[in-house]
Design an enzyme around this catalytic site. Structure first.
Site, short mmCIF file in Angstrom:
data_model
loop_
_atom_site.label_atom_id
_atom_site.label_comp_id
_atom_site.label_asym_id
_atom_site.label_seq_id
_atom_site.Cartn_x
_atom_site.Cartn_y
_atom_site.Cartn_z
N ARG A 194 0.85 -1.19 0.00
CA ARG A 194 0.00 0.00 0.00
C ARG A 194 0.89 1.24 0.00
NH1 ARG A 194 -1.80 -3.46 4.09
NH2 ARG A 194 -3.87 -4.36 3.79
N LYS A 228 -2.14 -2.60 7.87
CA LYS A 228 -3.38 -2.31 8.58
C LYS A 228 -3.59 -3.31 9.72
CE LYS A 228 -6.10 -0.09 4.93
NZ LYS A 228 -7.33 -0.18 4.12
N HIS A 315 -3.30 1.62 -5.81
CA HIS A 315 -4.00 0.38 -5.53
C HIS A 315 -4.19 -0.47 -6.79
CE1 HIS A 315 -4.90 -0.31 -1.39
NE2 HIS A 315 -5.93 -1.08 -1.67
N ARG A 318 -1.44 -2.78 -6.64
CA ARG A 318 -1.69 -3.81 -5.62
C ARG A 318 -2.62 -4.90 -6.17
NH1 ARG A 318 -1.44 -4.90 -0.17
NH2 ARG A 318 -3.33 -5.62 0.88
N HIS A 342 -3.51 -9.18 4.48
CA HIS A 342 -4.96 -9.21 4.67
C HIS A 342 -5.40 -10.63 5.00
CE1 HIS A 342 -7.50 -5.77 4.35
NE2 HIS A 342 -6.98 -5.32 3.24
N TYR A 351 -9.09 -8.44 -4.28
CA TYR A 351 -7.77 -8.18 -4.83
C TYR A 351 -7.35 -9.16 -5.91
CZ TYR A 351 -6.85 -4.75 -1.15
OH TYR A 351 -6.88 -3.66 -0.33
#
Length: 366
Positions: A194, A228, A315, A318, A342, A351
């Site tokens: 990210r 995150k 993104h 990503r 994640h 994704y």
């Protein structure tokens, strides 16, 4: 539980006072500076909105109706547009405001007298906004190829043009850092990081960090990448990104590090920028600017409308990485979790959606 100082009146009814106590005792020094500033800003917005609407900031007057009205106000006019007029706020940002407000009232309910919030946290009774389906775009293989072609020639786009710049003077614009930008783009497409993770990287996290060792290395990695949810992972760095990083570290970073105070960041803003941070660390927004510029340069070079990118975002890189990793790992869920940071199935599915070109090919001959 944090106990209140003896000087604090648990029956006080000022939202401003309670918010300040909450920030001092539960946020400042506990959360990062960036998060603390965000929480402070969100609580100040609510307090100002309450005071402007009711003429006072009493905690006891905050009801679920008031919180819901604030939510709707933010969704309709919580931002300021480029023309200076009120503009809608993104649903995710509105929900973030609600979460911070709810944390404040939960804290107040714990420390204040029972009479102050007779019905508990008013924010908990207000439903967050429904989030729109995330926009997902993985680039097709042909688009990735042309993006890399542009990135490999990025230095030519930063050259000073015109007769007066020919000769012995500087070849590039003062703030241009083509090797840094090239390394960032290759890192985004080769690791799925990210933008916030990229700017948070420190040089010591890159192993090896010496350009002479990095170029021939069969394995290079970024250790302790913070993502995150306080996740922490190791990210492997592929050949293209290794070579691009080595070029940047060898030719550009040293000059910008010399003008910084404690330059620990892997990627540094140009030393010629007067407004840059003392430590030279870049902002997440600057990654957007770099990637969007690459997208514009790409589309200017491409005549085929089907290969144009429009607005290129970090993104997108990503998503492209995630889809390719899913294909190469045989859709290995554990590997996707480790490399993307994640564990949520919903995001893993998002994704790893294929590019439109690939998805269309699945049904072409059915």
């Amino acid at each position: 539980m944090v106990s209140l100082p003896d000087t604090v009146d648990p029956t006080g009814d000022s939202l401003t006072a309670w918010a300040e106590r909450y920030l001092d005792l539960a946020v400042r020094g506990v959360r990062s500076t960036e998060v603390t500033d965000k929480i402070t800003r969100h609580l100040e917005r609510f307090t100002a909105w309450m005071t402007g609407g009711l003429g006072h900031d009493r905690v006891s007057a905050v009801t679920a109706r008031e919180v819901a009205a604030w939510r709707d106000y933010l969704a309709a006019a919580g931002n300021v547009g480029r023309d200076g007029k009120a503009a809608p706020m993104a649903a995710a940002t509105v929900n973030n405001h609600l979460a911070h407000l709810s944390a404040l009232f939960s804290w107040i309910a714990t420390h204040a007298s029972a009479e102050l919030l007779r019905h508990g946290d008013p924010a908990k009774k207000v439903a967050p906004l429904r989030l729109p389906a995330p926009e997902v775009r993985a680039l097709a293989a042909a688009q990735v190829r042309t993006v890399k072609n542009v990135v490999d020639r990025i230095e030519t786009f930063h050259e000073l043009k015109g007769r007066r710049h020919r000769g012995t003077g500087p070849r590039l614009h003062a703030h241009a850092r083509p090797l840094r930008d090239r390394a960032i783009v290759y890192l985004l497409f080769g690791t799925g990081l990210r933008r916030a993770e990229v700017v948070a990287l420190d040089l010591e996290q890159l192993q090896p960090a010496d350009p002479e060792q990095l170029r021939p290395a069969k394995t290079a990695r970024l250790v302790g990448v913070r993502g995150k949810g306080r996740t922490n992972r190791t990210v492997f760095v592929g050949r293209d990104a290794r070579l691009a990083l080595a070029d940047y570290l060898e030719a550009e970073r040293l000059g910008d590090a010399a003008g910084s105070t404690s330059p620990t960041a892997l990627f540094l803003a140009a030393a010629s920028i007067a407004a840059r941070r003392p430590d030279g660390r870049m902002s997440p927004r600057s990654i957007n600017t770099i990637v969007e510029q690459i997208g514009r340069l790409h589309d200017a070079q491409i005549s085929d409308p089907g290969r144009k990118l429009g607005r290129l975002r970090p993104h997108d890189a990503r998503h492209t990485f995630a889809f390719e990793l899913s294909q190469r790992s045989g859709h290995n869920r554990a590997e996707l979790e480790r490399r993307l940071g994640h564990a949520n199935d919903r995001y893993l599915r998002i994704y790893t959606n294929p590019p439109d070109e690939v998805a269309a090919g699945y049904v072409e001959d059915m």
